[in-house]
Design a protein around this motif. Structure first.
Motif, PDB file in Angstrom:
ATOM      1  N   GLY A  18       7.782   9.561  -8.398  1.00 23.97           N
ATOM      2  CA  GLY A  18       7.912   8.425  -7.477  1.00 23.97           C
ATOM      3  C   GLY A  18       8.210   8.885  -6.057  1.00 23.97           C
ATOM      4  O   GLY A  18       8.698  10.005  -5.842  1.00 23.97           O
ATOM      5  N   SER A  19       7.925   8.000  -5.096  1.00 25.06           N
ATOM      6  CA  SER A  19       8.149   8.313  -3.677  1.00 25.06           C
ATOM      7  C   SER A  19       9.579   8.763  -3.409  1.00 25.06           C
ATOM      8  O   SER A  19       9.813   9.703  -2.652  1.00 25.06           O
ATOM      9  CB  SER A  19       7.902   7.076  -2.807  1.00 25.06           C
ATOM     10  N   GLY A  20      10.539   8.073  -4.031  1.00 26.65           N
ATOM     11  CA  GLY A  20      11.942   8.335  -3.755  1.00 26.65           C
ATOM     12  C   GLY A  20      12.352   9.776  -4.042  1.00 26.65           C
ATOM     13  O   GLY A  20      13.302  10.285  -3.446  1.00 26.65           O
ATOM     14  N   VAL A  53       0.631  12.826 -10.994  1.00 21.67           N
ATOM     15  CA  VAL A  53       0.364  11.577 -10.271  1.00 21.67           C
ATOM     16  C   VAL A  53       1.502  11.423  -9.277  1.00 21.67           C
ATOM     17  O   VAL A  53       2.667  11.355  -9.672  1.00 21.67           O
ATOM     18  CB  VAL A  53       0.314  10.363 -11.229  1.00 21.67           C
ATOM     19  N   SER A  54       1.174  11.465  -7.999  1.00 21.18           N
ATOM     20  CA  SER A  54       2.236  11.442  -6.993  1.00 21.18           C
ATOM     21  C   SER A  54       2.107  10.265  -6.052  1.00 21.18           C
ATOM     22  O   SER A  54       1.052  10.001  -5.478  1.00 21.18           O
ATOM     23  CB  SER A  54       2.224  12.729  -6.169  1.00 21.18           C
ATOM     24  N   SER A  55       3.208   9.549  -5.878  1.00 21.44           N
ATOM     25  CA  SER A  55       3.321   8.529  -4.843  1.00 21.44           C
ATOM     26  C   SER A  55       3.813   9.223  -3.579  1.00 21.44           C
ATOM     27  O   SER A  55       3.983  10.438  -3.560  1.00 21.44           O
ATOM     28  CB  SER A  55       4.336   7.474  -5.265  1.00 21.44           C
ATOM     29  N   GLY A  56       4.051   8.443  -2.565  1.00 21.42           N
ATOM     30  CA  GLY A  56       4.670   8.997  -1.360  1.00 21.42           C
ATOM     31  C   GLY A  56       3.774   9.014  -0.139  1.00 21.42           C
ATOM     32  O   GLY A  56       4.207   9.407   0.944  1.00 21.42           O
ATOM     33  N   ALA A  57       2.516   8.577  -0.300  1.00 22.78           N
ATOM     34  CA  ALA A  57       1.605   8.625   0.845  1.00 22.78           C
ATOM     35  C   ALA A  57       2.065   7.671   1.952  1.00 22.78           C
ATOM     36  O   ALA A  57       2.135   8.048   3.123  1.00 22.78           O
ATOM     37  CB  ALA A  57       0.199   8.272   0.391  1.00 22.78           C
ATOM     38  N   ILE A  58       2.381   6.463   1.570  1.00 19.80           N
ATOM     39  CA  ILE A  58       2.714   5.467   2.602  1.00 19.80           C
ATOM     40  C   ILE A  58       4.016   5.842   3.306  1.00 19.80           C
ATOM     41  O   ILE A  58       4.101   5.811   4.537  1.00 19.80           O
ATOM     42  CB  ILE A  58       2.758   4.048   1.987  1.00 19.80           C
ATOM     43  N   VAL A  59       5.016   6.249   2.529  1.00 15.63           N
ATOM     44  CA  VAL A  59       6.302   6.633   3.140  1.00 15.63           C
ATOM     45  C   VAL A  59       6.109   7.815   4.094  1.00 15.63           C
ATOM     46  O   VAL A  59       6.643   7.842   5.204  1.00 15.63           O
ATOM     47  CB  VAL A  59       7.331   7.004   2.047  1.00 15.63           C
ATOM     48  N   ASN A 139      -3.488   9.987  -6.818  1.00 17.83           N
ATOM     49  CA  ASN A 139      -2.789   8.837  -6.235  1.00 17.83           C
ATOM     50  C   ASN A 139      -3.786   7.694  -6.194  1.00 17.83           C
ATOM     51  O   ASN A 139      -4.989   7.890  -6.386  1.00 17.83           O
ATOM     52  CB  ASN A 139      -2.279   9.168  -4.822  1.00 17.83           C
ATOM     53  N   GLU A 140      -3.267   6.504  -5.946  1.00 18.48           N
ATOM     54  CA  GLU A 140      -4.189   5.392  -5.722  1.00 18.48           C
ATOM     55  C   GLU A 140      -4.838   5.607  -4.354  1.00 18.48           C
ATOM     56  O   GLU A 140      -4.204   6.122  -3.424  1.00 18.48           O
ATOM     57  CB  GLU A 140      -3.418   4.070  -5.738  1.00 18.48           C
ATOM     58  N   ASN A 141      -6.094   5.235  -4.233  1.00 20.67           N
ATOM     59  CA  ASN A 141      -6.776   5.380  -2.943  1.00 20.67           C
ATOM     60  C   ASN A 141      -6.356   4.224  -2.033  1.00 20.67           C
ATOM     61  O   ASN A 141      -7.107   3.286  -1.790  1.00 20.67           O
ATOM     62  CB  ASN A 141      -8.287   5.413  -3.152  1.00 20.67           C
ATOM     63  N   ASP A 142      -5.134   4.337  -1.518  1.00 23.06           N
ATOM     64  CA  ASP A 142      -4.542   3.233  -0.755  1.00 23.06           C
ATOM     65  C   ASP A 142      -5.314   2.901   0.512  1.00 23.06           C
ATOM     66  O   ASP A 142      -5.195   1.811   1.045  1.00 23.06           O
ATOM     67  CB  ASP A 142      -3.104   3.600  -0.355  1.00 23.06           C
ATOM     68  N   THR A 143      -6.082   3.857   1.010  1.00 17.87           N
ATOM     69  CA  THR A 143      -6.783   3.634   2.272  1.00 17.87           C
ATOM     70  C   THR A 143      -7.929   2.632   2.132  1.00 17.87           C
ATOM     71  O   THR A 143      -8.292   1.973   3.081  1.00 17.87           O
ATOM     72  CB  THR A 143      -7.309   4.989   2.808  1.00 17.87           C
ATOM     73  N   ASP A 153       0.536  -0.028  -8.780  1.00 18.69           N
ATOM     74  CA  ASP A 153       1.706   0.856  -8.825  1.00 18.69           C
ATOM     75  C   ASP A 153       1.323   2.108  -9.601  1.00 18.69           C
ATOM     76  O   ASP A 153       0.453   2.069 -10.472  1.00 18.69           O
ATOM     77  CB  ASP A 153       2.897   0.143  -9.473  1.00 18.69           C
ATOM     78  N   ASN A 154       1.996   3.185  -9.259  1.00 14.77           N
ATOM     79  CA  ASN A 154       1.606   4.465  -9.843  1.00 14.77           C
ATOM     80  C   ASN A 154       2.129   4.679 -11.263  1.00 14.77           C
ATOM     81  O   ASN A 154       1.667   5.592 -11.946  1.00 14.77           O
ATOM     82  CB  ASN A 154       2.048   5.611  -8.927  1.00 14.77           C
ATOM     83  N   ASP A 155       3.078   3.851 -11.712  1.00 12.40           N
ATOM     84  CA  ASP A 155       3.477   3.935 -13.127  1.00 12.40           C
ATOM     85  C   ASP A 155       2.275   3.549 -13.984  1.00 12.40           C
ATOM     86  O   ASP A 155       1.892   4.266 -14.923  1.00 12.40           O
ATOM     87  CB  ASP A 155       4.656   2.992 -13.418  1.00 12.40           C
ATOM     88  N   SER A 215      10.207   2.575  -3.399  1.00 14.53           N
ATOM     89  CA  SER A 215       9.261   2.682  -4.515  1.00 14.53           C
ATOM     90  C   SER A 215       8.702   1.308  -4.854  1.00 14.53           C
ATOM     91  O   SER A 215       9.394   0.311  -4.789  1.00 14.53           O
ATOM     92  CB  SER A 215       9.922   3.291  -5.745  1.00 14.53           C
ATOM     93  N   VAL A 216       7.449   1.324  -5.273  1.00 21.05           N
ATOM     94  CA  VAL A 216       6.824   0.074  -5.708  1.00 21.05           C
ATOM     95  C   VAL A 216       7.289  -0.236  -7.122  1.00 21.05           C
ATOM     96  O   VAL A 216       7.595  -1.361  -7.463  1.00 21.05           O
ATOM     97  CB  VAL A 216       5.288   0.213  -5.682  1.00 21.05           C
ATOM     98  N   GLY A 217       7.351   0.778  -7.934  1.00 20.04           N
ATOM     99  CA  GLY A 217       7.646   0.553  -9.351  1.00 20.04           C
ATOM    100  C   GLY A 217       9.140   0.553  -9.617  1.00 20.04           C
ATOM    101  O   GLY A 217       9.876   1.382  -9.106  1.00 20.04           O
ATOM    102  N   GLY A 218       9.606  -0.364 -10.408  1.00 16.44           N
ATOM    103  CA  GLY A 218      10.972  -0.309 -10.907  1.00 16.44           C
ATOM    104  C   GLY A 218      10.851   0.010 -12.383  1.00 16.44           C
ATOM    105  O   GLY A 218       9.850   0.563 -12.826  1.00 16.44           O
TER     106      GLY A 218
HETATM  107  N1  GLU Z   1       0.294   4.803  -3.845  1.00 14.48           N
HETATM  108  C1  GLU Z   1       1.520   4.571  -3.138  1.00 14.48           C
HETATM  109  C2  GLU Z   1       1.843   5.734  -2.206  1.00 14.48           C
HETATM  110  O1  GLU Z   1       1.467   6.825  -2.463  1.00 14.48           O
HETATM  111  C3  GLU Z   1       2.708   4.400  -4.059  1.00 14.48           C
HETATM  112  C4  GLU Z   1       2.570   3.473  -5.211  1.00 14.48           C
HETATM  113  C5  GLU Z   1       3.775   3.585  -6.151  1.00 14.48           C
HETATM  114  O2  GLU Z   1       4.770   4.222  -5.801  1.00 14.48           O
HETATM  115  O3  GLU Z   1       3.743   3.048  -7.243  1.00 14.48           O
HETATM  116  O4  GLU Z   1       2.476   5.568  -1.207  1.00 14.48           O
END
Ligand code: GLU
Length: 373
Positions: A18-20, A53-59, A139-143, A153-155, A215-218
């Motif tokens: 997760g991003s955190g 699978v890594s989040s964190g792009a937006i942050v 990652n999700e292709n957020d762009t 969400d990445n979960d 984080s998006v996911g809880g």
């Molecule tokens: N795809 C988003 C990112 O990388 C995060 C989605 C998520 O944390 O579930 O910033």
């Protein structure tokens, strides 16, 4: 404990972070934390294949663009993701280079998973990367992904990826060390569960945390991801990404985090795609007899058991099959479009031709294209 010991024989796993865990709001991607994660994953790769699978792009993008608040508009969020995703990969590249491991970026949207041809394509690419000894970083292709085409969400994304590549374990690394029976900050009797045999409604009710700002996911999205993994026959572990060595220990069968047991019967790849990859395009309400025939006797859905038809869909699309009180219990590939379904609902097999004016299928959903959830 027995089931956990089997994790030692795991050969292919998906690790989601997760991003955190890997970013700070001020600096975005944090090289120190990413290095620590890379050390852990490099160790886990000993004799195993790993997809990250890594989040964190937006942050990370927010930090690079010096935005103090999460952008509200979609183009701004996507711009932040574009900046952040490449920065994030740069950090992963540096971290894994220390271990001589090449990384490959794979960005997916829900459409890549919903469309059967693209799904198979993504699967082939991931498998080729693994054969090359590369660590795929997904990652999700957020762009490009707007709400309608987002996994969200990445979960969930990590469960879909685990199913896509036939992983034998899904590990969600987060900032808590598992699923608790209550909120330990407020309830002193709350304790961590070691094993969850099935993610039932009762287990879902334990979810007390809410998605925080980063984080998006809880926990809720993690449990939903666990349901998808379980139905795919894949065990899942939720563990703390802040405890060094957690991945190695859980792979050694130690009681780290919370272990979620898979269903004994593993759905085939095609049935997994029917069950999870695509949001249903419509809903068929069936009577109690059909509910029993499908759920207990492994039968196809016939027009006679179909009471109601909701939505507009074409033949070959996925529909949800629900009980009269609206509970979805199955999904399947439907043989008729919505209009045809409305014409033949309640019909006996011999009446189908008469009602439609042409000869067609006997089943609304054939049992080979049907998944009981
Ligand atoms: N795809 C988003 C990112 O990388 C995060 C989605 C998520 O944390 O579930 O910033």
């Amino acid at each position: 404990m027995g089931a956990r010991r089997q994790l030692a024989s795991c050969r292919r796993l998906v690790v989601k972070v997760g991003s955190g865990l890997i970013t700070t709001p001020a600096a975005g991607a944090d090289q120190g934390r990413i290095d620590a994660l890379a050390d852990e994953i490099a160790a886990a790769r000993d004799g195993r294949e790993v997809v990250l699978v890594s989040s964190g792009a937006i942050v990370t993008g927010m930090a690079r663009l010096a935005l103090s608040e999460r952008p509200q508009s979609i183009p701004e969020k996507q711009a932040a993701a574009a900046v952040g995703q490449s920065a994030l990969m740069w950090h992963y590249e540096a971290a894994f280079k220390r271990h001589g491991i090449a990384v490959g970026q794979v960005l997916l949207t829900a459409e890549d998973i919903a469309d059967r041809a693209r799904y198979l394509n993504a699967r082939n690419t991931l498998q080729a990367l693994l054969r090359f000894g590369v660590l795929p970083v997904v990652n999700e292709n957020d762009t490009v992904a707007v709400e309608e085409i987002k996994v969200g969400d990445n979960d969930t994304l990590s469960a879909l990826v685990a199913s896509l590549i036939d992983a034998d374990l899904l590990v969600l690394l987060t900032d808590v060390d598992g699923l608790y029976t209550g909120d330990p900050r407020r309830d002193s009797a709350a304790h961590k569960l070691d094993t969850v045999e099935a993610i039932t409604d009762d287990v879902m009710r334990l979810v007390w945390d809410r998605a925080d700002r980063i984080s998006v996911g809880g926990m809720a999205t993690k449990l939903t991801a666990g349901q998808k993994a379980a139905a795919s026959g894949i065990p899942m572990v939720i563990a703390s990404g802040r405890q060094p060595g957690a991945v190695a220990r859980l792979l050694a069968g130690e009681p780290v985090g919370t272990y979620f047991a898979p269903k004994a019967e593993r759905l085939t790849a095609r049935k997994r795609w029917i069950a999870f990859a695509v949001p249903p395009q419509g809903r068929l309400t069936v009577d109690a007899g059909a509910r029993r025939a499908l759920g207990e006797q492994n039968k196809s859905l016939l027009p006679s058991g179909m009471m109601d038809v909701d939505g507009e869909f074409s033949a070959g699309e996925i529909v949800a099959i629900v009980t009269p009180d609206g509970k979805e219990f199955a999904r399947g590939l439907v043989n008729f479009d919505a209009e045809e379904c409305r014409k033949i609902r309640g019909a006996k097999t011999r009446e189908i031709e008469e009602r439609l004016g042409y000869r067609s299928f006997d089943e609304v959903v054939h049992r080979d294209n049907l998944v009981i959830l």
